[in-house]
Design a protein around this motif. Structure first.
Motif, PDB file in Angstrom:
ATOM      1  N   SER A 329      -3.565   9.654  25.616  1.00  0.00           N
ATOM      2  CA  SER A 329      -4.505   8.585  25.260  1.00  0.00           C
ATOM      3  C   SER A 329      -3.839   7.217  25.338  1.00  0.00           C
ATOM      4  CB  SER A 329      -5.057   8.809  23.848  1.00  0.00           C
ATOM      5  OG  SER A 329      -5.733  10.040  23.748  1.00  0.00           O
ATOM      6  N   LEU A 330      -2.622   7.124  24.819  1.00  0.00           N
ATOM      7  CA  LEU A 330      -1.914   5.853  24.817  1.00  0.00           C
ATOM      8  C   LEU A 330      -1.585   5.398  26.240  1.00  0.00           C
ATOM      9  CD1 LEU A 330      -0.576   3.629  23.113  1.00  0.00           C
ATOM     10  CD2 LEU A 330       1.516   5.010  23.117  1.00  0.00           C
ATOM     11  N   GLY A 331      -1.115   6.316  27.074  1.00  0.00           N
ATOM     12  CA  GLY A 331      -0.771   5.966  28.452  1.00  0.00           C
ATOM     13  C   GLY A 331      -1.967   5.474  29.241  1.00  0.00           C
ATOM     14  N   VAL A 332      -3.087   6.185  29.130  1.00  0.00           N
ATOM     15  CA  VAL A 332      -4.297   5.785  29.858  1.00  0.00           C
ATOM     16  C   VAL A 332      -4.872   4.498  29.268  1.00  0.00           C
ATOM     17  CG1 VAL A 332      -6.652   6.470  30.483  1.00  0.00           C
ATOM     18  CG2 VAL A 332      -4.797   8.147  30.578  1.00  0.00           C
ATOM     19  N   LEU A 333      -4.770   4.339  27.957  1.00  0.00           N
ATOM     20  CA  LEU A 333      -5.236   3.108  27.310  1.00  0.00           C
ATOM     21  C   LEU A 333      -4.460   1.900  27.840  1.00  0.00           C
ATOM     22  CD1 LEU A 333      -6.891   1.641  25.092  1.00  0.00           C
ATOM     23  CD2 LEU A 333      -5.027   2.169  23.506  1.00  0.00           C
ATOM     24  N   VAL A 334      -3.141   2.009  27.918  1.00  0.00           N
ATOM     25  CA  VAL A 334      -2.326   0.918  28.464  1.00  0.00           C
ATOM     26  C   VAL A 334      -2.728   0.628  29.906  1.00  0.00           C
ATOM     27  CG1 VAL A 334       0.024   0.259  29.157  1.00  0.00           C
ATOM     28  CG2 VAL A 334      -0.370   1.299  26.908  1.00  0.00           C
ATOM     29  N   TRP A 335      -2.972   1.671  30.682  1.00  0.00           N
ATOM     30  CA  TRP A 335      -3.400   1.500  32.071  1.00  0.00           C
ATOM     31  C   TRP A 335      -4.710   0.717  32.153  1.00  0.00           C
ATOM     32  CZ3 TRP A 335      -7.719   2.848  34.894  1.00  0.00           C
ATOM     33  CH2 TRP A 335      -7.609   2.753  36.282  1.00  0.00           C
ATOM     34  N   LYS A 336      -5.671   1.101  31.318  1.00  0.00           N
ATOM     35  CA  LYS A 336      -6.986   0.447  31.353  1.00  0.00           C
ATOM     36  C   LYS A 336      -6.881  -1.027  30.953  1.00  0.00           C
ATOM     37  CE  LYS A 336      -9.932   4.504  30.593  1.00  0.00           C
ATOM     38  NZ  LYS A 336     -10.828   4.298  31.758  1.00  0.00           N
ATOM     39  N   VAL A 337      -6.123  -1.309  29.896  1.00  0.00           N
ATOM     40  CA  VAL A 337      -6.001  -2.693  29.418  1.00  0.00           C
ATOM     41  C   VAL A 337      -5.282  -3.559  30.447  1.00  0.00           C
ATOM     42  CG1 VAL A 337      -4.967  -4.187  27.662  1.00  0.00           C
ATOM     43  CG2 VAL A 337      -6.115  -2.067  26.979  1.00  0.00           C
ATOM     44  N   LEU A 338      -4.162  -3.069  30.979  1.00  0.00           N
ATOM     45  CA  LEU A 338      -3.412  -3.855  31.956  1.00  0.00           C
ATOM     46  C   LEU A 338      -4.184  -4.038  33.253  1.00  0.00           C
ATOM     47  CD1 LEU A 338       0.245  -2.548  31.487  1.00  0.00           C
ATOM     48  CD2 LEU A 338      -0.857  -4.544  30.471  1.00  0.00           C
ATOM     49  N   THR A 339      -4.981  -3.043  33.609  1.00  0.00           N
ATOM     50  CA  THR A 339      -5.818  -3.175  34.808  1.00  0.00           C
ATOM     51  C   THR A 339      -6.852  -4.280  34.624  1.00  0.00           C
ATOM     52  OG1 THR A 339      -5.539  -0.831  35.351  1.00  0.00           O
ATOM     53  CG2 THR A 339      -7.394  -1.958  36.363  1.00  0.00           C
ATOM     54  N   LEU A 340      -7.425  -4.352  33.417  1.00  0.00           N
ATOM     55  CA  LEU A 340      -8.378  -5.422  33.125  1.00  0.00           C
ATOM     56  C   LEU A 340      -7.716  -6.796  33.188  1.00  0.00           C
ATOM     57  CD1 LEU A 340     -10.393  -3.865  30.139  1.00  0.00           C
ATOM     58  CD2 LEU A 340     -11.209  -4.255  32.474  1.00  0.00           C
ATOM     59  N   LEU A 341      -6.413  -6.842  32.884  1.00  0.00           N
ATOM     60  CA  LEU A 341      -5.667  -8.101  32.901  1.00  0.00           C
ATOM     61  C   LEU A 341      -5.073  -8.398  34.277  1.00  0.00           C
ATOM     62  CD1 LEU A 341      -3.775  -7.760  29.483  1.00  0.00           C
ATOM     63  CD2 LEU A 341      -5.824  -9.132  29.963  1.00  0.00           C
ATOM     64  N   ASN A 342      -5.434  -7.546  35.257  1.00  0.00           N
ATOM     65  CA  ASN A 342      -4.958  -7.720  36.637  1.00  0.00           C
ATOM     66  C   ASN A 342      -3.430  -7.645  36.760  1.00  0.00           C
ATOM     67  OD1 ASN A 342      -7.531  -8.048  37.865  1.00  0.00           O
ATOM     68  ND2 ASN A 342      -7.591 -10.165  37.109  1.00  0.00           N
ATOM     69  N   ILE A 343      -2.814  -6.831  35.892  1.00  0.00           N
ATOM     70  CA  ILE A 343      -1.378  -6.588  35.974  1.00  0.00           C
ATOM     71  C   ILE A 343      -1.164  -5.313  36.781  1.00  0.00           C
ATOM     72  CG2 ILE A 343       0.708  -6.021  34.665  1.00  0.00           C
ATOM     73  CD1 ILE A 343      -0.414  -7.713  32.382  1.00  0.00           C
ATOM     74  N   LYS A 344      -0.247  -5.358  37.728  1.00  0.00           N
ATOM     75  CA  LYS A 344      -0.004  -4.212  38.608  1.00  0.00           C
ATOM     76  C   LYS A 344       0.491  -3.032  37.782  1.00  0.00           C
ATOM     77  CE  LYS A 344       2.240  -2.889  42.944  1.00  0.00           C
ATOM     78  NZ  LYS A 344       0.965  -2.576  43.605  1.00  0.00           N
ATOM     79  N   VAL A 345      -0.208  -1.891  37.902  1.00  0.00           N
ATOM     80  CA  VAL A 345       0.099  -0.697  37.118  1.00  0.00           C
ATOM     81  C   VAL A 345       0.121   0.509  38.051  1.00  0.00           C
ATOM     82  CG1 VAL A 345      -0.504   0.531  34.992  1.00  0.00           C
ATOM     83  CG2 VAL A 345      -1.371  -1.764  35.350  1.00  0.00           C
ATOM     84  N   PRO A 346       0.982   1.485  37.780  1.00  0.00           N
ATOM     85  CA  PRO A 346       0.910   2.746  38.537  1.00  0.00           C
ATOM     86  C   PRO A 346      -0.450   3.409  38.333  1.00  0.00           C
ATOM     87  CG  PRO A 346       2.939   2.609  37.261  1.00  0.00           C
ATOM     88  CD  PRO A 346       2.068   1.485  36.798  1.00  0.00           C
ATOM     89  N   THR A 347      -0.644   4.567  38.892  1.00  0.00           N
ATOM     90  CA  THR A 347      -1.939   5.238  38.776  1.00  0.00           C
ATOM     91  C   THR A 347      -2.219   5.659  37.340  1.00  0.00           C
ATOM     92  OG1 THR A 347      -1.068   7.457  39.175  1.00  0.00           O
ATOM     93  CG2 THR A 347      -1.662   6.149  41.111  1.00  0.00           C
TER      94      THR A 347
END
Length: 424
Positions: A329-347
């Protein structure tokens, strides 16, 4: 020559333990799978069963305590295994005690309480190792080794993670807190390696390069954020677990403790059915991206609370798999938030797996094993460096925030109780 033959005998005994734990652990896992197959359709037909199943678990578990089938203070999990590693008294490894604790574990899991099978299965494997070692009249250090072999074998059987199982046993059962040295070593090695890549290129000492690292400099920020957050969440997980155990000790009647936990788990599952992880394969759903930010936050905090209540109240089970759900949950949550902030994230999947590794490293204090866990789950060598970073940061920040792993305090209590009983 005699010494070499002795080493060969140890390998033979380890092989015997491997075969035995493979068979018995497979049977245990089959029972859990069968139980969930029988109960899942009932849950689908009637949402009220999310409230009723935990109450059934409370009634059965209270009956086991009342009949003294679960010996006072014995329990089932890594704390008991670590205690036996110190004493080699085998008191908590007697087959009859282990049998009834396994029954209690099945009840906990099949009826939806928030716990896992990792600790109990490690205990089961260690018990097999001890009892086989006793038949060969081995010395204390050899008995400890066979306990480790049994635990590793059982974990590998149930979770299909042999390398992780072996390293987990080394880090948790045979360590002397060497993570204090390991985490800085990992950080230094990773940073130094990346500096070398920057100036010298990506060097691989093999003729065929199996894989290449992603653009590390572009994706390091998510790893740093995830590692630190996982360490803080892991510290919260440990604190809640210990606090719940302390609070429930103040409630004299065991059945009241179990009832409180059952009601809490039941209510949470009624509104969020995926709380029944083992029935709904929740972690895989999380990594697949089936939930939004609010639900992921709910998973993290509700899972921490319900796990603390389940295990603190006296239900028999492990704390590993709830940690898997929280980490995913934490890993996917970080992915979703950073994606919204347009920060490059792995899959999303990679961040979910890294979240699992980081969370487990944070409360187990086993960064090397959890790095290997990420590799074995993902089957992707490119995840090596990110996994090393998040596990090292998580264990470091968890220790800074809370100062101990999830086993230390309860192990100390068990040792204290043992000394008190011996002096009476």
């Amino acid at each position: 020559m005699k010494s070499r033959l002795g080493e060969l005998a140890i390998l033979f005994i380890a092989a015997c333990i491997g075969i035995t734990t493979g068979l018995i652990a497979s049977g245990f896992n089959r029972i859990i799978i069968l139980g969930t197959k029988l109960t899942r359709p009932v849950l689908d037909q009637s949402p009220m069963m999310f409230l009723i199943f935990p109450l059934i678990a409370a009634i059965i578990t209270a009956s086991l305590y009342k009949k003294d089938l679960i010996k006072k203070g014995s329990g089932m999990g890594m704390v008991q295994v670590l205690f036996e590693m110190r004493t080699t008294s085998t008191l908590l490894m007697k087959p009859i005690n282990v049998f009834w604790n396994i029954i209690a574990t099945v009840v906990t899991l099949v009826f939806g309480m928030t716990a896992g099978r990792f600790g109990p299965i490690a205990h089961l494997g260690a018990a097999i190792g001890v009892n086989i070692a006793e038949r060969f009249d081995l010395e204390e250090d050899q008995i400890r080794l066979m306990m480790g072999c049994g635990a590793a074998g059982a974990i590998a059987t149930v979770f299909n993670l042999p390398f992780f199982a072996a390293l987990f046993v080394m880090e948790v059962m045979f360590r002397e807190r060497y993570f204090k040295v390991l985490a800085p070593l990992i950080i230094a090695a990773v940073i130094s390696n990346q500096v070398g890549i920057y100036f010298l290129g990506d060097r691989v000492p093999l003729i065929v390069q199996i894989g290449s690292q992603p653009a590390f400099s572009e994706t390091i920020i998510p790893f740093l954020i995830l590692g630190v957050l996982a360490g803080v969440v892991a510290a919260l997980y440990i604190a809640c677990y210990e606090k719940a155990s302390q609070v429930f000790e103040g409630i004299e009647k065991r059945w009241v403790r179990l009832l409180i936990a059952a009601i809490a788990v039941g209510v949470s599952a009624y509104f969020l059915p995926e709380q029944f992880e083992i029935h709904f394969d929740t972690s895989n759903q999380i990594i697949a991206g089936n939930f939004g930010i609010k639900i992921l936050l709910a998973f993290i905090f509700i899972k921490i609370l319900t796990t603390a209540l389940t295990l603190g109240s006296g239900f028999i089970g492990g704390n590993f798999y709830p940690g898997v759900t929280i980490g995913a949950s934490l890993g996917v949550l970080v992915w979703k938030v950073l994606t919204l902030l347009n920060i490059k994230v792995p899959t999303q999947g990679e961040m979910g797996i890294l979240g699992i590794a980081a969370m487990l490293s944070g409360f187990l204090h086993a960064p090397l094993a959890c790095t290997v866990l990420a590799l074995e789950i993902s089957k992707n060598m490119n995840i090596t460096t990110p996994a090393m970073i998040v596990t090292a940061l998580s264990v470091t920040f968890s220790y800074i925030v809370y100062g101990r792993d999830i086993f230390t305090k309860l192990l100390g209590k068990l040792i204290s109780q043992s000394h008190h009983s011996a002096n009476e």
